[in-house]
Design a protein around this motif. Structure first.
Motif, PDB file in Angstrom:
ATOM      1  N   ARG A 162       0.826  -1.206   0.000  1.00  0.00           N
ATOM      2  CA  ARG A 162       0.000   0.000   0.000  1.00  0.00           C
ATOM      3  C   ARG A 162       0.861   1.257   0.000  1.00  0.00           C
ATOM      4  O   ARG A 162       1.993   1.235   0.489  1.00  0.00           O
ATOM      5  CB  ARG A 162      -0.886   0.022   1.258  1.00  0.00           C
ATOM      6  CG  ARG A 162      -1.709  -1.218   1.424  1.00  0.00           C
ATOM      7  CD  ARG A 162      -2.722  -1.030   2.512  1.00  0.00           C
ATOM      8  NE  ARG A 162      -3.809  -0.164   2.067  1.00  0.00           N
ATOM      9  CZ  ARG A 162      -4.741   0.335   2.862  1.00  0.00           C
ATOM     10  NH1 ARG A 162      -4.697   0.097   4.154  1.00  0.00           N
ATOM     11  NH2 ARG A 162      -5.693   1.095   2.379  1.00  0.00           N
ATOM     12  N   ASN A 163       0.285   2.308  -0.518  1.00  0.00           N
ATOM     13  CA  ASN A 163       0.921   3.610  -0.363  1.00  0.00           C
ATOM     14  C   ASN A 163       0.947   3.954   1.118  1.00  0.00           C
ATOM     15  O   ASN A 163      -0.057   3.743   1.822  1.00  0.00           O
ATOM     16  CB  ASN A 163       0.126   4.662  -1.133  1.00  0.00           C
ATOM     17  CG  ASN A 163       0.689   4.843  -2.526  1.00  0.00           C
ATOM     18  OD1 ASN A 163       1.892   5.043  -2.674  1.00  0.00           O
ATOM     19  ND2 ASN A 163      -0.166   4.747  -3.515  1.00  0.00           N
ATOM     20  N   GLN A 164       2.044   4.505   1.603  1.00  0.00           N
ATOM     21  CA  GLN A 164       2.205   4.764   3.029  1.00  0.00           C
ATOM     22  C   GLN A 164       1.119   5.675   3.595  1.00  0.00           C
ATOM     23  O   GLN A 164       0.701   5.519   4.734  1.00  0.00           O
ATOM     24  CB  GLN A 164       3.585   5.377   3.297  1.00  0.00           C
ATOM     25  CG  GLN A 164       4.726   4.402   3.235  1.00  0.00           C
ATOM     26  CD  GLN A 164       4.583   3.262   4.265  1.00  0.00           C
ATOM     27  OE1 GLN A 164       4.012   2.224   3.973  1.00  0.00           O
ATOM     28  NE2 GLN A 164       5.088   3.476   5.462  1.00  0.00           N
ATOM     29  N   ASP A 165       0.632   6.625   2.766  1.00  0.00           N
ATOM     30  CA  ASP A 165      -0.365   7.567   3.289  1.00  0.00           C
ATOM     31  C   ASP A 165      -1.766   6.957   3.371  1.00  0.00           C
ATOM     32  O   ASP A 165      -2.704   7.596   3.831  1.00  0.00           O
ATOM     33  CB  ASP A 165      -0.389   8.862   2.441  1.00  0.00           C
ATOM     34  CG  ASP A 165      -0.564   8.549   0.960  1.00  0.00           C
ATOM     35  OD1 ASP A 165      -0.705   7.350   0.637  1.00  0.00           O
ATOM     36  OD2 ASP A 165      -0.549   9.493   0.147  1.00  0.00           O
ATOM     37  N   ARG A 166      -1.943   5.721   2.964  1.00  0.00           N
ATOM     38  CA  ARG A 166      -3.268   5.097   3.019  1.00  0.00           C
ATOM     39  C   ARG A 166      -3.357   4.039   4.110  1.00  0.00           C
ATOM     40  O   ARG A 166      -4.406   3.399   4.277  1.00  0.00           O
ATOM     41  CB  ARG A 166      -3.583   4.425   1.678  1.00  0.00           C
ATOM     42  CG  ARG A 166      -3.626   5.368   0.503  1.00  0.00           C
ATOM     43  CD  ARG A 166      -4.056   4.592  -0.722  1.00  0.00           C
ATOM     44  NE  ARG A 166      -5.444   4.196  -0.611  1.00  0.00           N
ATOM     45  CZ  ARG A 166      -6.444   4.810  -1.219  1.00  0.00           C
ATOM     46  NH1 ARG A 166      -6.208   5.836  -1.996  1.00  0.00           N
ATOM     47  NH2 ARG A 166      -7.678   4.398  -1.066  1.00  0.00           N
ATOM     48  N   LEU A 167      -2.265   3.839   4.860  1.00  0.00           N
ATOM     49  CA  LEU A 167      -2.199   2.695   5.782  1.00  0.00           C
ATOM     50  C   LEU A 167      -3.334   2.647   6.793  1.00  0.00           C
ATOM     51  O   LEU A 167      -3.758   1.581   7.221  1.00  0.00           O
ATOM     52  CB  LEU A 167      -0.851   2.672   6.523  1.00  0.00           C
ATOM     53  CG  LEU A 167       0.359   2.208   5.709  1.00  0.00           C
ATOM     54  CD1 LEU A 167       1.595   2.119   6.580  1.00  0.00           C
ATOM     55  CD2 LEU A 167       0.090   0.873   5.037  1.00  0.00           C
ATOM     56  N   MET A 168      -3.842   3.814   7.187  1.00  0.00           N
ATOM     57  CA  MET A 168      -4.889   3.845   8.212  1.00  0.00           C
ATOM     58  C   MET A 168      -6.295   3.772   7.605  1.00  0.00           C
ATOM     59  O   MET A 168      -7.285   3.736   8.320  1.00  0.00           O
ATOM     60  CB  MET A 168      -4.764   5.114   9.071  1.00  0.00           C
ATOM     61  CG  MET A 168      -3.523   5.132   9.920  1.00  0.00           C
ATOM     62  SD  MET A 168      -3.587   3.749  11.083  1.00  0.00           S
ATOM     63  CE  MET A 168      -1.883   3.337  11.248  1.00  0.00           C
ATOM     64  N   GLN A 169      -6.351   3.784   6.280  1.00  0.00           N
ATOM     65  CA  GLN A 169      -7.675   3.727   5.636  1.00  0.00           C
ATOM     66  C   GLN A 169      -8.013   2.290   5.243  1.00  0.00           C
ATOM     67  O   GLN A 169      -7.125   1.462   5.107  1.00  0.00           O
ATOM     68  CB  GLN A 169      -7.674   4.597   4.372  1.00  0.00           C
ATOM     69  CG  GLN A 169      -7.488   6.071   4.670  1.00  0.00           C
ATOM     70  CD  GLN A 169      -7.208   6.842   3.390  1.00  0.00           C
ATOM     71  OE1 GLN A 169      -7.716   6.512   2.339  1.00  0.00           O
ATOM     72  NE2 GLN A 169      -6.375   7.852   3.488  1.00  0.00           N
ATOM     73  N   ARG A 170      -9.308   2.042   5.038  1.00  0.00           N
ATOM     74  CA  ARG A 170      -9.736   0.701   4.593  1.00  0.00           C
ATOM     75  C   ARG A 170      -9.169   0.422   3.208  1.00  0.00           C
ATOM     76  O   ARG A 170      -9.096   1.313   2.371  1.00  0.00           O
ATOM     77  CB  ARG A 170     -11.272   0.650   4.505  1.00  0.00           C
ATOM     78  CG  ARG A 170     -11.902   0.161   5.787  1.00  0.00           C
ATOM     79  CD  ARG A 170     -13.375  -0.108   5.592  1.00  0.00           C
ATOM     80  NE  ARG A 170     -13.628  -1.114   4.560  1.00  0.00           N
ATOM     81  CZ  ARG A 170     -14.820  -1.347   4.015  1.00  0.00           C
ATOM     82  NH1 ARG A 170     -15.858  -0.632   4.380  1.00  0.00           N
ATOM     83  NH2 ARG A 170     -14.980  -2.281   3.114  1.00  0.00           N
TER      84      ARG A 170
END
Ligand code: ATP
Length: 427
Positions: A162-170
């Motif tokens: 995953r892209n690092q900035d999406r890690l907290m998103q579903r």
């Protein structure tokens, strides 16, 4: 800069709520390639699946490179120091660099047995150039095993991160595209979609950096399967050479019987009809030589339990699975024969046409009306609901190392040897 052929192994960098050693290995490979080094092989090496310290699937990585080993080591140390979840008590990273591949014995012990940190350090001192440990340094075991690894049989995994900035998103994925991907590429890829549960099995649910992983028989198969997948854009990917799906963890059961934490293949006879216990777990006793071994198919193995329930006392089988808490956790079995089950019952009296009754222990049968006697019972046969062949747990319950039937499984030969002892080592 001094150029050489070298191997770098890393393990134990993650925690249950984040990170992944394969992600770190991919970052390292990219950085080393950008610095002009050549990546010859990226290996994802699964080790003993019963090890209690593991975070998820007990994976270590090794990169085979041409370039400057000292620089690669210092970069790896820097990456691990900055990214490993060192705050987690169970995270104890290790990094090992070797110019020559050490003997494979330590790998075989780590994939099928239990190793100590001292044993890893012994191999490192004898064969390796650099190593670094953090905290307890238990990761030295996996890192050393990874660079010692030999794969007489191997598979491939396309890991999309995953892209690092999406890690907290579903995770944004289109479920049907995984279904389609498996439909169009099976049996060259497997364990993408669970047919019975109707959902993808190759997408993690936790916050780790993996978006999905596609497993298959060649780098081409997994890459082709990925072309059918619709998801959020991956940040990066790596096609790993792996020992997944090869049964590398299985050993033969010798001498005194099974040991805790070891995975076996054992040939024997079903001693008593399987029973379904509390929680839906199904169990039976396997008789092998003079040993009686409790075998279990746990509830998460779903429909596999129906196959286990269909076994009958007397069936000759080969079972595979990990021995934990004095129980063999079934992964797969081969049924050699499925003979109809004889159902003896009292015969009819030829004169009275009434059913005779038992005349007492070992005395045959007697007609209560005319007194006629018969020694032998009438025989009926219960038809079997199972055929000889292989049976395995569904993808969602499968060990990473377990060879899926999709890869093809010949009937076991007379020796039933594990992969590391077979002369014809599978290709
Ligand atoms: P990661 O992504 O960090 O590799 P994981 O689920 O693969 O996560 P680890 O966090 O690496 O698990 O934890 C497994 C630990 O067990 C590592 O320190 C590894 O060196 C060690 N280990 C692996 N195999 C064995 C073995 N056979 N005997 C003893 N220790 C082992």
């Amino acid at each position: 800069m001094n150029q050489s052929h070298f191997f770098i192994g890393i393990d134990d960098t993650d925690a249950p709520d984040g990170m992944c050693t394969t992600w770190l290995g991919t970052i390292l490979a990219r950085m080393l390639q950008k610095s002009g080094m050549q990546l010859l092989c990226a290996r994802l090496v699964r080790l003993n699946p019963t090890i209690p310290y593991k975070t998820r699937g007990n994976a270590a990585i090794s990169l085979e490179m041409i370039g400057n080993a000292e620089y690669a080591f210092s970069l790896a140390c820097d990456l691990v120091a900055r990214n490993a979840v060192l705050s987690c008590q169970n995270t104890n990273p290790g990094i090992v660099v070797s110019i020559k591949k050490p003997p494979s014995d330590f790998y075989w012990k780590a994939v099928s047995g239990i190793c100590t940190i001292e044993e890893a350090i012994h191999v490192i001192n004898k064969h390796c150039l650099y190593h670094k440990k953090y905290k307890l340094g238990r990761g030295l075991i996996g890192a050393t095993a990874a660079i010692c690894s030999e794969f007489p049989d191997k598979t491939w995994e396309f890991l999309a991160y995953r892209n690092q900035d999406r890690l907290m998103q579903r995770r944004e994925i289109e479920h049907e595209s995984f279904y389609l991907s498996e439909k169009l590429t099976f049996p060259h890829t497997w364990d993408t979609w669970d047919e019975d549960e109707g959902h993808p099995v190759c997408v993690p649910h936790s916050y780790d950096p993996v978006l999905y992983g596609i497993r298959g028989d060649t780098p081409f198969s997994v890459t082709r399967a990925v072309s059918f997948i619709i998801s959020e854009p991956p940040g990066m990917f790596q096609v790993w050479e792996t020992n997944q799906g090869t049964d590398a963890h299985l050993v033969q059961c010798m001498g005194e019987g099974p040991e805790e934490g070891i995975s076996y293949l054992i040939q024997g006879k079903v001693l008593s009809n399987p029973v379904t216990g509390k929680g839906g777990h199904v169990s039976f006793i396997l008789l092998t030589g003079k040993l009686e071994i409790l075998c279990m198919a746990f509830e998460p193995t779903k429909k596999f339990r129906d196959a286990v329930r269909s076994l009958k006392a007397g069936d000759k089988i080969l079972v595979m699975g990990s021995y934990l808490k004095k129980t063999l956790n079934l992964e797969k079995f081969y049924l050699f024969n499925a003979d109809p089950v004889p159902l003896p019952h009292a015969p009819l009296c030829p004169s009275c046409k009434k059913r005779m009754t038992s005349a007492g222990l070992r005395k045959g049968y007697k007609c209560r009306i005319c007194g006629q006697r018969e020694r032998e019972p009438d025989m009926a046969y219960e038809r079997r609901t199972i055929h000889p062949g292989w049976y395995e747990v569904p993808p969602g319950a499968r060990r990473h190392l377990a060879r899926p039937l999709a890869r093809g499984m010949a009937p076991p030969d007379a020796t039933c040897l594990p992969i590391n002892q077979r002369s014809d080592r599978l290709s």
